[in-house]
Design an enzyme around this catalytic site. Structure first.
Site, PDB file in Angstrom:
ATOM      1  N   GLU A   1      -4.274  -2.239  -7.380  1.00 36.42           N
ATOM      2  CA  GLU A   1      -2.931  -2.745  -7.652  1.00 36.42           C
ATOM      3  C   GLU A   1      -2.902  -4.008  -8.521  1.00 36.42           C
ATOM      4  O   GLU A   1      -2.478  -5.088  -8.085  1.00 36.42           O
ATOM      5  CB  GLU A   1      -2.180  -2.954  -6.335  1.00 36.42           C
ATOM      6  CG  GLU A   1      -2.065  -1.665  -5.536  1.00 36.42           C
ATOM      7  CD  GLU A   1      -1.216  -1.769  -4.287  1.00 36.42           C
ATOM      8  OE1 GLU A   1      -0.847  -2.895  -3.895  1.00 36.42           O
ATOM      9  OE2 GLU A   1      -0.916  -0.719  -3.696  1.00 36.42           O
TER      10      GLU A   1
ATOM     11  N   GLU B   1      -3.359   5.568  -2.072  1.00 39.38           N
ATOM     12  CA  GLU B   1      -2.541   5.017  -0.991  1.00 39.38           C
ATOM     13  C   GLU B   1      -1.168   5.694  -0.953  1.00 39.38           C
ATOM     14  O   GLU B   1      -0.511   5.789  -1.988  1.00 39.38           O
ATOM     15  CB  GLU B   1      -2.290   3.510  -1.145  1.00 39.38           C
ATOM     16  CG  GLU B   1      -3.478   2.651  -0.882  1.00 39.38           C
ATOM     17  CD  GLU B   1      -3.163   1.178  -1.053  1.00 39.38           C
ATOM     18  OE1 GLU B   1      -2.001   0.782  -0.808  1.00 39.38           O
ATOM     19  OE2 GLU B   1      -4.062   0.437  -1.463  1.00 39.38           O
TER      20      GLU B   1
HETATM   21  N1  LIG Z   1       9.565  -9.334  -9.816  1.00 42.06           N
HETATM   22  N2  LIG Z   1       9.319  -8.555  -8.843  1.00 42.06           N
HETATM   23  N3  LIG Z   1       9.919  -8.678  -7.629  1.00 42.06           N
HETATM   24  C1  LIG Z   1       9.493  -7.815  -6.533  1.00 42.06           C
HETATM   25  C2  LIG Z   1       9.916  -8.434  -5.194  1.00 42.06           C
HETATM   26  O1  LIG Z   1       8.777  -8.949  -4.590  1.00 42.06           O
HETATM   27  C3  LIG Z   1       8.859  -9.028  -3.194  1.00 42.06           C
HETATM   28  C4  LIG Z   1       7.634  -8.392  -2.545  1.00 42.06           C
HETATM   29  O2  LIG Z   1       7.160  -7.327  -3.378  1.00 42.06           O
HETATM   30  C5  LIG Z   1       6.156  -6.506  -2.894  1.00 42.06           C
HETATM   31  C6  LIG Z   1       5.862  -5.390  -3.651  1.00 42.06           C
HETATM   32  C7  LIG Z   1       4.872  -4.533  -3.233  1.00 42.06           C
HETATM   33  C8  LIG Z   1       4.195  -4.775  -2.036  1.00 42.06           C
HETATM   34  C9  LIG Z   1       3.192  -3.810  -1.594  1.00 42.06           C
HETATM   35  C10 LIG Z   1       2.524  -3.787  -0.392  1.00 42.06           C
HETATM   36  N4  LIG Z   1       1.804  -2.660  -0.426  1.00 42.06           N
HETATM   37  C11 LIG Z   1       0.942  -2.119   0.653  1.00 42.06           C
HETATM   38  C12 LIG Z   1      -0.457  -2.573   0.299  1.00 42.06           C
HETATM   39  N5  LIG Z   1      -0.969  -1.871  -0.888  1.00 42.06           N
HETATM   40  C13 LIG Z   1      -2.381  -2.205  -0.862  1.00 42.06           C
HETATM   41  C14 LIG Z   1      -2.747  -2.288   0.582  1.00 42.06           C
HETATM   42  O3  LIG Z   1      -3.422  -3.499   0.777  1.00 42.06           O
HETATM   43  C15 LIG Z   1      -1.437  -2.274   1.372  1.00 42.06           C
HETATM   44  O4  LIG Z   1      -1.433  -3.253   2.371  1.00 42.06           O
HETATM   45  N6  LIG Z   1       1.960  -2.045  -1.572  1.00 42.06           N
HETATM   46  N7  LIG Z   1       2.824  -2.723  -2.286  1.00 42.06           N
HETATM   47  C16 LIG Z   1       4.492  -5.897  -1.285  1.00 42.06           C
HETATM   48  C17 LIG Z   1       5.485  -6.784  -1.715  1.00 42.06           C
END
Ligand SMILES: N=NNCCOCCOc1ccc(-c2cn(C[C@@H]3NC[C@@H](O)[C@H]3O)nn2)cc1
Length: 447
Positions: free
Chosen positions: A166, A353
């Site tokens: 990621e 995932e």
């Molecule tokens: N400008 N952008 N604003 C966006 C707003 O952000 C606020 C927070 O955003 C996010 C976006 C995506 C995630 C996320 C978590 N996982 C799960 C993990 N994948 C790898 C593995 O370790 C799992 O635990 N996948 N994706 C978390 C927070």
């Protein structure tokens, strides 16, 4: 009743990551990572949770492998904690760290489970962060040294390698949004980090080929699907920008050797300018053997002037949500996979995932997580639809084997098909575990 049948060579697995499950943060010669620092910074992680103990898998990996053996999976995707191998990021190698991963991999192979190894799943050695981290191009060379050591050390044992998990989370979420370690809020910095991660990925693929390592190598971007609320061009363009942020920005350089021009221009208007050195794009666009895809959610969005980075707002269209608040949106899984196939070619894809945050607890020794099973069914239907549509899916690995440390959400959010009692570290197989076990055994399921 519908039978959802997968190809006879379909592979099935489960995924975890070092900082989220291992614990033993101060054992075995391990150095400090940026997530040790971040999680112990007040206000960064819910309840002040950290990975000091996590699921205790550093000491309980044999029990975890017994559970996987019962599950009958082909693959176990895990990540290596760079600070267990190079406690200071470079320099002296920690033999205890190598020994731990050899014991893990040897046990997997004894059980007939293929290791799929992620080299970087966010736990950068703090010593490297202290020298600028991924903003410093010297970190690229440090990663290359770490990767080369791992390739040579595990030659013949590990045949599926993932460079970065990621990169969007490592760059933009961690250095622009600031929600993950190291927690910066600087768009130019985030863009520099993203580029350096891609250069490090490309250099690692080149070194893998030069060393003649037997096996396959790829990377694992996270993707989401943003569907325009209407057919108005402004809504279509707004969603194209957000999809470009999560996907095109990390796919085009690898598959096309260039950044997407519409995004370059948009970022320039926001004050962030690409800083590319001679030869970088050729390095980044080294052909890979497979693409890992991490998909959780998506939804409907539309244009809203001056909203966020992309003049875009998500619209709550009433979809059911998981307990972390993400839409349950299997249509987006199908859309993103067919989009990738149409725009980047028929690259072999492992779903590295996919899973749901469902926080059901243990009652009378059971966890009745029907909502997770429903999520898996709906997304596996979407996956089978994509296979029917020509997408080159090689396997599916659900996130996650175990409830674990969910980053800024700490231990409040549970993604496992196996429940973990964080006080006793007792594992309890959830109802979804038994459903997934049957699906793996049958290679089909009924809806
Ligand atoms: N400008 N952008 N604003 C966006 C707003 O952000 C606020 C927070 O955003 C996010 C976006 C995506 C995630 C996320 C978590 N996982 C799960 C993990 N994948 C790898 C593995 O370790 C799992 O635990 N996948 N994706 C978390 C927070």
């Amino acid at each position: 009743m519908t039978i959802i049948q997968f190809p006879k060579d379909m592979k099935w697995g489960v995924a975890t990551a070092s900082y989220q499950i291992e614990g033993a943060a101060n054992e075995g010669g391990r150095g400090t990572s940026i997530w040790d620092t971040f999680s112990k910074t007040p206000g960064k992680v819910v309840n002040g949770d950290n990975g000091d103990v996590a699921c205790g898998s550093y000491h309980k990996y044999e029990e975890d492998i017994e559970i996987m053996d019962d599950l009958g999976v082909d693959f176990y995707r895990f990540s290596v904690a760079w600070p267990r191998i190079f406690p200071e990021g470079t320099g002296e190698v920690n033999q205890e760290g190598l020994d731990y991963y050899h014991n893990l991999v040897d046990r997997l192979l004894e059980k007939g489970i293929e290791p799929m190894c992620t080299l970087y799943h966010w736990d950068l050695p703090q010593a490297l962060q202290d020298k600028g981290g991924w903003d410093n191009r010297e970190t690229i060379e440090a990663f290359l040294q770490y990767a080369e050591l791992m390739f040579k050390e595990f030659e013949g044992k590990i045949k599926h390698w993932i460079t970065f998990n990621e990169p969007w989370c490592v760059s933009f979420l961690s250095n622009y949004v600031g929600a993950h370690a190291p927690g910066n809020n600087d768009l130019q910095l985030a863009m520099n980090v993203a580029h350096h991660l891609l250069v490090a990925h490309g250099k690692t693929v080149i070194r893998f080929r030069e060393l003649g390592i037997k096996g396959q190598i790829g990377y694992a971007p996270n993707v989401e699907w943003n569907e325009p609320y209407s057919n108005k061009q402004e809504d279509i363009d707004a969603c194209k920008r957000v999809n470009g942020y999560f996907m095109d920005w990390f796919f085009d350089p690898v598959f096309k050797g260039t950044y997407p021009d519409f995004m370059v221009k948009w970022f320039e208007e926001k004050g962030a300018v690409l800083q590319i050195e001679e030869g970088d794009m050729e390095i980044i666009s080294q052909p890979i053997d497979f693409l890992g895809i991490n998909y959780y959610s998506g939804g409907v969005g539309r244009y809203k002037e001056n909203e966020g980075l992309f003049d875009h707002e998500k619209v709550d269209a009433g979809y059911l949500k998981t307990d972390i608040g993400w839409n349950i949106y299997p249509e987006g899984f199908y859309k993103v996979l067919t989009h990738i196939n149409e725009n980047y070619g028929n690259v072999p894809i492992y779903i590295t995932e996919n899973g749901a945050c469902i926080n059901d607890g243990v009652e009378n020794g059971e966890v009745k997580d029907d909502r997770r099973t429903d999520y898996l069914k709906q997304h596996l239907v979407a996956l089978q639809r994509s296979i029917e549509s020509g997408v080159n899916i090689k396997g599916y690995l659900t996130w996650s084997l175990l409830d674990n440390f969910e980053w800024a959400e700490g231990y409040t959010m549970r993604f496992g098909i196996v429940h973990v009692n964080y006080r006793t570290l007792e594992r309890t197989k959830k109802d979804s575990f038994y459903w997934y076990k049957q699906t793996v055994a049958n290679n089909f399921f009924e809806v």
